[in-house]
Motif scaffolding. Structure first.
Motif, mmCIF file in Angstrom:
data_model
loop_
_atom_site.group_PDB
_atom_site.id
_atom_site.type_symbol
_atom_site.label_atom_id
_atom_site.label_comp_id
_atom_site.label_asym_id
_atom_site.label_seq_id
_atom_site.Cartn_x
_atom_site.Cartn_y
_atom_site.Cartn_z
ATOM 1 N N GLY A 192 0.817 -1.233 -0.011
ATOM 2 C CA GLY A 192 -0.086 0.037 0.085
ATOM 3 C C GLY A 192 0.823 1.220 0.028
ATOM 4 O O GLY A 192 0.566 2.151 -0.712
ATOM 5 N N GLU A 193 1.923 1.212 0.697
ATOM 6 C CA GLU A 193 2.748 2.415 0.888
ATOM 7 C C GLU A 193 3.353 2.726 -0.666
ATOM 8 O O GLU A 193 3.612 3.561 -1.078
ATOM 9 C CB GLU A 193 3.786 2.005 1.918
ATOM 10 C CG GLU A 193 3.614 2.044 3.526
ATOM 11 C CD GLU A 193 4.298 1.778 4.151
ATOM 12 O OE1 GLU A 193 5.617 1.415 3.914
ATOM 13 O OE2 GLU A 193 4.261 1.814 5.469
ATOM 14 N N VAL A 194 3.902 1.539 -1.360
ATOM 15 C CA VAL A 194 4.541 1.830 -2.540
ATOM 16 C C VAL A 194 3.493 2.085 -3.448
ATOM 17 O O VAL A 194 4.019 3.002 -4.417
ATOM 18 C CB VAL A 194 4.800 0.292 -2.986
ATOM 19 C CG1 VAL A 194 5.530 0.380 -4.220
ATOM 20 C CG2 VAL A 194 6.079 -0.328 -1.992
ATOM 21 N N VAL A 195 2.306 1.579 -3.548
ATOM 22 C CA VAL A 195 1.259 2.136 -4.468
ATOM 23 C C VAL A 195 0.936 3.587 -4.431
ATOM 24 O O VAL A 195 1.027 4.384 -5.267
ATOM 25 C CB VAL A 195 -0.072 1.096 -4.352
ATOM 26 C CG1 VAL A 195 -0.943 1.877 -5.376
ATOM 27 C CG2 VAL A 195 0.407 -0.056 -5.034
ATOM 28 N N THR A 215 -6.040 2.654 0.255
ATOM 29 C CA THR A 215 -4.997 2.754 -0.952
ATOM 30 C C THR A 215 -5.586 3.681 -2.050
ATOM 31 O O THR A 215 -5.025 4.449 -2.803
ATOM 32 C CB THR A 215 -4.506 1.580 -1.549
ATOM 33 O OG1 THR A 215 -4.020 0.806 -0.439
ATOM 34 C CG2 THR A 215 -3.581 1.813 -2.452
ATOM 35 N N CYS A 216 -6.918 3.542 -2.291
ATOM 36 C CA CYS A 216 -7.356 4.312 -3.561
ATOM 37 C C CYS A 216 -7.879 5.561 -3.185
ATOM 38 O O CYS A 216 -8.598 5.897 -2.138
ATOM 39 C CB CYS A 216 -8.715 3.059 -3.988
ATOM 40 S SG CYS A 216 -8.025 1.764 -4.843
ATOM 41 N N ASP A 217 -7.915 6.399 -4.425
ATOM 42 C CA ASP A 217 -8.473 7.539 -4.364
ATOM 43 C C ASP A 217 -9.980 7.552 -4.764
ATOM 44 O O ASP A 217 -10.871 8.244 -4.486
ATOM 45 C CB ASP A 217 -7.815 8.701 -5.379
ATOM 46 C CG ASP A 217 -6.197 8.783 -5.151
ATOM 47 O OD1 ASP A 217 -5.779 8.994 -3.980
ATOM 48 O OD2 ASP A 217 -5.472 8.352 -6.046
ATOM 49 N N ARG A 218 -9.986 6.663 -5.682
ATOM 50 C CA ARG A 218 -11.743 6.624 -6.109
ATOM 51 C C ARG A 218 -11.887 5.052 -6.416
ATOM 52 O O ARG A 218 -10.811 4.273 -6.734
ATOM 53 C CB ARG A 218 -11.920 7.303 -7.501
ATOM 54 C CG ARG A 218 -11.863 8.608 -7.502
ATOM 55 C CD ARG A 218 -12.399 9.327 -8.729
ATOM 56 N NE ARG A 218 -13.756 8.999 -9.095
ATOM 57 C CZ ARG A 218 -14.637 9.882 -8.559
ATOM 58 N NH1 ARG A 218 -14.596 10.563 -7.407
ATOM 59 N NH2 ARG A 218 -16.066 9.329 -8.738
ATOM 60 N N ILE A 219 -13.043 4.657 -6.566
ATOM 61 C CA ILE A 219 -13.468 3.057 -6.589
ATOM 62 C C ILE A 219 -14.600 3.135 -7.515
ATOM 63 O O ILE A 219 -15.648 3.946 -7.799
ATOM 64 C CB ILE A 219 -13.931 2.785 -5.296
ATOM 65 C CG1 ILE A 219 -12.784 2.770 -4.364
ATOM 66 C CG2 ILE A 219 -14.336 1.243 -5.418
ATOM 67 C CD1 ILE A 219 -13.243 2.483 -2.669
ATOM 68 N N VAL A 220 -14.399 2.120 -8.371
ATOM 69 C CA VAL A 220 -15.583 1.792 -9.290
ATOM 70 C C VAL A 220 -16.211 0.187 -8.896
ATOM 71 O O VAL A 220 -15.463 -0.556 -8.571
ATOM 72 C CB VAL A 220 -15.040 1.774 -10.872
ATOM 73 C CG1 VAL A 220 -16.066 1.125 -11.711
ATOM 74 C CG2 VAL A 220 -14.206 2.957 -11.250
ATOM 75 N N VAL A 221 -17.411 0.208 -8.709
ATOM 76 C CA VAL A 221 -18.062 -0.918 -8.289
ATOM 77 C C VAL A 221 -19.054 -1.501 -9.539
ATOM 78 O O VAL A 221 -19.634 -0.852 -10.080
ATOM 79 C CB VAL A 221 -19.066 -0.688 -7.242
ATOM 80 C CG1 VAL A 221 -19.580 -1.936 -6.774
ATOM 81 C CG2 VAL A 221 -18.268 0.244 -6.157
ATOM 82 N N LEU A 222 -18.506 -2.911 -9.694
ATOM 83 C CA LEU A 222 -19.231 -3.523 -10.555
ATOM 84 C C LEU A 222 -20.087 -4.568 -10.162
ATOM 85 O O LEU A 222 -19.779 -5.218 -9.092
ATOM 86 C CB LEU A 222 -18.064 -4.319 -11.560
ATOM 87 C CG LEU A 222 -17.382 -3.553 -12.541
ATOM 88 C CD1 LEU A 222 -16.336 -4.311 -13.366
ATOM 89 C CD2 LEU A 222 -18.184 -2.639 -13.597
#
Length: 248
Positions: A192-195, A215-222
């Motif tokens: 997570g730190e690397v990403v 970790t994520c700034d945004r999320i897409v849900v399928l």
């Protein structure tokens, strides 16, 4: 700037629609997660973005360039890199040589003659590449394993080798498919730190919701091949549709 644009992408397998008019964008420098239950179409989406599968409708653009009909190799050389659910390393090569392999397509300049005479430019290029290998091995926590053979490593470390190889050639867009699979808690935290430290755009598929939310700034849900929500981690965690389909 929009780094990745997925526009109206559909994929059908016979009468089954694995993806149905999927559209979303990822801004340059953003870390975007794709989540959803098994069978939602996440891996199919990754295959479309990386060029392993051509959609039956829609298009994929990277940095404004339509890559829908472009081969995976040409996408890779345009700056798109991907890891896979099942690790794919060169088992008979050392960790360092696995990473170095990602840079070999550039060539060394001067052809066979340069090899025979030891052309200084060739030696300089080789030195620069090995410096880059050392840099990404250190970033991924693998500097102590550079001379180990990849086949002898446990799955978690092989996954980090694959990540280092994907990072070696300065990707503009990095696709990570289940990156925490096989990692222990410490490795997951380090990943997570690397990403988060990367100066590149990242699209990742992951089932570890703690990792995704941190970790994520945004999320897409399928769900069932359709986008049912997009937003920040906070927005997604509070979305009643998402909670009913996946998080609940």
């Amino acid at each position: 700037m929009t780094m990745l644009a997925v526009e109206g992408v559909s994929v059908a397998f016979g009468g089954v629609r694995a993806l149905d008019q999927v559209s979303f964008e990822v801004a340059a420098g953003q870390v975007c997660g794709v989540i959803g239950p098994n069978g939602a179409g996440k891996t199919t989406l990754f295959d479309v973005v990386s060029g392993l599968r051509r959609p039956s409708a829609g298009r994929v653009s990277v940095a404004g360039r339509d890559l829908t009909g472009v081969s995976p190799v040409k996408r890779a050389r345009a700056g798109l890199r991907r890891t896979f659910q099942r690790t794919q390393v060169f088992g008979r090569l050392t960790v360092a040589d696995n990473v170095l392999a990602a840079l070999d397509w550039h060539g060394g300049g001067g052809g066979l003659a340069a090899d025979l005479v030891g052309w200084p430019g060739r030696r300089r290029h080789e030195g620069e590449r090995r410096e880059r290998v050392t840099e990404v091995l250190r970033l991924c926590g693998l500097d102590g394993l550079r001379d180990a053979y990849a086949a002898a490593l446990p799955v978690g470390q092989r996954r980090l080798v694959e990540l280092a190889r994907a990072l070696a050639d300065w990707p503009a867009l990095l696709l990570l498919d289940e990156p925490t699979s096989g990692l222990d808690a410490g490795q997951t935290a380090h990943l997570g730190e690397v990403v988060r430290s990367l100066d590149t755009t990242v699209l990742l598929v992951e089932h570890d919701m703690g990792f995704v939310m941190d970790t994520c700034d945004r999320i897409v849900v399928l769900d069932l091949g359709k986008v049912i929500a997009t937003g920040t981690p906070a927005e997604i965690s509070e979305n009643p549709v998402v909670r009913a389909a996946y998080l609940g």
